[in-house]
Design an enzyme around this catalytic site. Structure first.
Site, PDB file in Angstrom:
ATOM      1  N   ARG A  98       6.012 -12.790   9.716  1.00  0.00           N
ATOM      2  CA  ARG A  98       6.688 -11.546   9.380  1.00  0.00           C
ATOM      3  C   ARG A  98       8.006 -11.465  10.133  1.00  0.00           C
ATOM      4  O   ARG A  98       8.235 -12.171  11.114  1.00  0.00           O
ATOM      5  CB  ARG A  98       5.802 -10.345   9.676  1.00  0.00           C
ATOM      6  CG  ARG A  98       5.302 -10.281  11.100  1.00  0.00           C
ATOM      7  CD  ARG A  98       4.282  -9.168  11.259  1.00  0.00           C
ATOM      8  NE  ARG A  98       4.860  -7.879  10.905  1.00  0.00           N
ATOM      9  CZ  ARG A  98       4.131  -6.795  10.640  1.00  0.00           C
ATOM     10  NH1 ARG A  98       2.805  -6.865  10.667  1.00  0.00           N
ATOM     11  NH2 ARG A  98       4.700  -5.658  10.353  1.00  0.00           N
ATOM     12  N   LYS A 104       4.977   0.106  10.215  1.00  0.00           N
ATOM     13  CA  LYS A 104       4.845   1.355   9.465  1.00  0.00           C
ATOM     14  C   LYS A 104       4.288   2.466  10.337  1.00  0.00           C
ATOM     15  O   LYS A 104       4.679   3.617  10.233  1.00  0.00           O
ATOM     16  CB  LYS A 104       3.895   1.131   8.287  1.00  0.00           C
ATOM     17  CG  LYS A 104       4.567   1.096   6.918  1.00  0.00           C
ATOM     18  CD  LYS A 104       3.505   1.250   5.842  1.00  0.00           C
ATOM     19  CE  LYS A 104       3.852   0.392   4.634  1.00  0.00           C
ATOM     20  NZ  LYS A 104       2.796   0.434   3.610  1.00  0.00           N
ATOM     21  N   GLU A 144       0.874  -1.173   0.000  1.00  0.00           N
ATOM     22  CA  GLU A 144       0.000   0.000   0.000  1.00  0.00           C
ATOM     23  C   GLU A 144       0.909   1.220   0.000  1.00  0.00           C
ATOM     24  O   GLU A 144       1.825   1.302   0.823  1.00  0.00           O
ATOM     25  CB  GLU A 144      -0.886   0.049   1.250  1.00  0.00           C
ATOM     26  CG  GLU A 144      -1.883   1.206   1.149  1.00  0.00           C
ATOM     27  CD  GLU A 144      -2.590   1.570   2.456  1.00  0.00           C
ATOM     28  OE1 GLU A 144      -2.148   1.111   3.534  1.00  0.00           O
ATOM     29  OE2 GLU A 144      -3.566   2.332   2.401  1.00  0.00           O
TER      30      GLU A 144
END
Length: 560
Positions: free
Chosen positions: A264, A274, A38
RNA sequence: UGGCGCGUGGCCUAAUGGUAAGGCACCUGACUCUGGAUCAGGGGAUUCUAGGUUCGAGUCCUAGCGCGCCAGCCA
């Protein structure tokens, strides 16, 4: 990097095993993956792991990888991030060829399919407010309740949805929801929102739309449109898979992508979120997304970590489903391994102490031959000027040497690398009692760094001629956080390391270093790996310390 | 408490029912014109627990415990 015709590894991580089996058993004819960021921020090393997996798996099986931006939320997304992400993926060494896509390319198709679901009685427009929807959703243990608008007629749903699109309603007034099951134990299946009203202009589609699909509704169908065979993502999306599958099964999509999830990446002494990284930037804990202390790709690049080292690190870490936190030491090891082989050696004195060679002729200079890389003789040698007045590292001298200190001290002889043996004869101090200069003698017979009589000094120092060294600012970096598990007991921002950056002025460099191109990391002998910062210019040289060398002396000191 | 997933030396990862392997980290020693690099060696795991299946279980089954994720009109 994407065009190698390779055979599948016989045994890899669990994802490669799945792909190999799918190929072997004919479930897919080829492999197409995608990296779907994104564009709402910059990529970090956690994304680098995903990128290496997405592109690496496809490459290993002779397939291809699309770069697709999941740009479904225009209020958070910006062109700047699109550009930054493309640059970062490219820098990491991956190429998507002409396969650059955007979920927003599919907005028309997605809208059509939404209408299809309405016609099938599987989607409805809900007038409930966000708070009411949450309240109707139930909890982890209690089932939700149906919205009073759940059983509207198809005609009414069609009309309302069209009017949502036409801009008749303000943000938040209505949403389109999938009609699944408000009692589903998996909360994602409790009539998830597919479209929301957002009167925001989109970096790609401008003001064409005022309703936007949610990620959950857009992602699987985008994969289907692109013919993605293996939709690889991180574990937090695992619980969403039943929903993706529901859309795929209930829509006339051209293909059936399958999602596979892996853990992850987490690394000690830093943070890969983020949201947190954005706060570090916005609240000025760092100077920007590309601050050398940041775990962003842009930060790592600016810090001097080579792309190949980052790739090697991801390989080293592996791919699995168990949550894990890799020690920063492993990252540093892999980086040092790459840099040790690749980086050219140079001389730099970060904290200069003047040395005068009393028996060296006034005004004389010599060009000493110094190897560019002991690891790689092919790198050749260079000339470094030697003269009567030199700089050495302040830390390389102790007036009263500690027991295991091998370097220069009064009366002691050491080697100046690739030059001469020198002996400290006298110490000059200022009125404050600080050592400001050393008076030494050299042995002309040791030119080049070897003694004909076989004398072997216990230390070899780096040095620079005071007459031609160039001045620079050098920025030393340390971990961004003071503890391996930032925020583990409370406020994460209280754990930000106040000493994560130390700026040194008056550092001395070998003149050739002034021409080091941005993007090249060199070794300052005995000190570590360094690279020119983006702020560096011919008028004002600025270098970043990428990493120190492993330092047994410092370690022993720390141990006490 | 519901659902989904995951538990292998300090950290990461392997084992595909057949003697628990490798890397990082740590500790020795050798070598060295970077106290770097390199090389050699070492310590460290009752594979979360308890049962079960099996000639044989880290692997399969059951139960328990622990951890992660999910209740955005974020992704």
């Amino acid at each position: 990097m994407n065009s190698e015709q390779s055979t599948a590894p016989e045994r890899g991580d669990f994802i490669r095993e799945i792909v190999a089996a799918d190929l072997r058993e004919g479930r897919v004819k080829g492999v197409i993956t995608r990296f779907p960021p994104e564009p709402n921020g910059y990529l970090h090393i956690g994304h680098a792991k995903a990128i290496c997996i997405d592109f690496g798996v496809a490459r290993d099986f002779g397939g291809r990888t699309n770069l697709r931006f999941d740009d479904t939320n225009p209020v958070k997304e910006e062109q700047e991030f699109i550009d930054g992400i493309e640059a970062d993926v490219r820098w990491l060494g991956f190429d998507w060829g002409k396969h650059l896509y955007f979920a927003s390319n599919y907005f028309d198709q997605l809208y059509e399919w939404a209408v299809y679901l309405i016609n099938a009685g599987k989607a409805y427009v809900d007038d409930l407010t966000a708070d009411e929807i949450r309240e109707h959703r139930g909890t982890l243990t209690d089932p939700g309740r149906n919205s009073p608008y759940r059983d509207r007629s198809t005609a009414e749903n069609l009309d309302l949805f069209e009017r949502m699109r036409a801009g008749e309603f303000p943000d938040g007034a209505r949403v389109l929801r999938a009609k699944i099951d408000m009692a589903a134990p998996n909360i994602n299946l409790r009539d998830p929102v597919m479209y929301r009203i957002l009167h925001a202009s989109h970096p790609r589609t401008g003001d064409k739309w005022c309703i936007y699909p949610t990620y959950d509704y857009a992602h699987g169908q985008s994969d289907a449109i692109e013919g993605i065979t293996h939709s690889l993502c991180t574990l937090e999306f695992e619980i969403h898979r039943p929903l993706y599958d529901w859309f795929i099964e209930n829509l006339p999509v051209p293909a059936r992508p399958h999602q596979w999830e892996f853990a992850r990446l987490n690394i000690t002494y830093t943070v890969l979120s983020k949201r947190v990284l954005k706060r570090l930037v916005d609240e000025h804990y760092v100077r920007g997304w590309d601050d050398p202390r940041m775990p962003t790709i842009a930060g790592l690049r600016r810090r001097g970590f080579p792309a190949s080292g980052i790739r090697d690190f991801v390989t080293e870490v592996g791919v699995a489903k168990a949550d894990s936190t890799v020690e920063m030491a492993m990252f540093e090891h892999v980086i040092r391994d790459v840099l040790n082989r690749k980086a050219l050696r140079r001389f730099a004195v970060l904290s200069p102490l003047k040395v005068v060679i009393e028996n060296y002729p006034e005004g004389q200079t010599e060009e000493m031959d110094v190897p560019n890389s002991p690891e790689n003789p092919d790198a050749g040698t260079r000339h470094v000027e030697f003269g009567r007045e030199l700089w050495i590292e302040r830390e390389d001298f102790m007036e009263e040497p500690l027991p295991k200190f091998f370097r220069l001290a009064p009366g002691r002889e050491v080697r100046l690398r690739s030059a001469y043996f020198i002996t400290c004869k006298d110490v000059v101090k200022n009125s404050a009692g600080e050592v400001v200069e050393l008076r030494c003698t050299y042995d002309p017979a040791t030119r080049g760094g070897d003694s004909p009589d076989g004398r072997k000094p216990k230390a070899t120092l780096h040095w620079l001629s005071a007459a031609n060294a160039v001045l620079a600012e050098v920025r030393l970096y340390d971990y961004l956080f003071t503890r391996p598990d930032p925020g583990a007991d409370g406020d994460l921002f209280a754990d930000v390391n106040p000493a994560s950056e130390t700026v040194l002025q008056g550092c001395m460099l070998e003149p050739a270093l002034a021409a080091t191109p941005i993007g090249e990391t060199v070794q300052f002998e005995r000190l570590g790996y360094f690279c020119p910062d983006l702020d560096s210019s011919p008028e004002r040289l600025v270098f970043n310390r990428t990493l120190t060398l492993k330092d047994g002396w410092a370690k022993a000191q720390a141990r006490g």
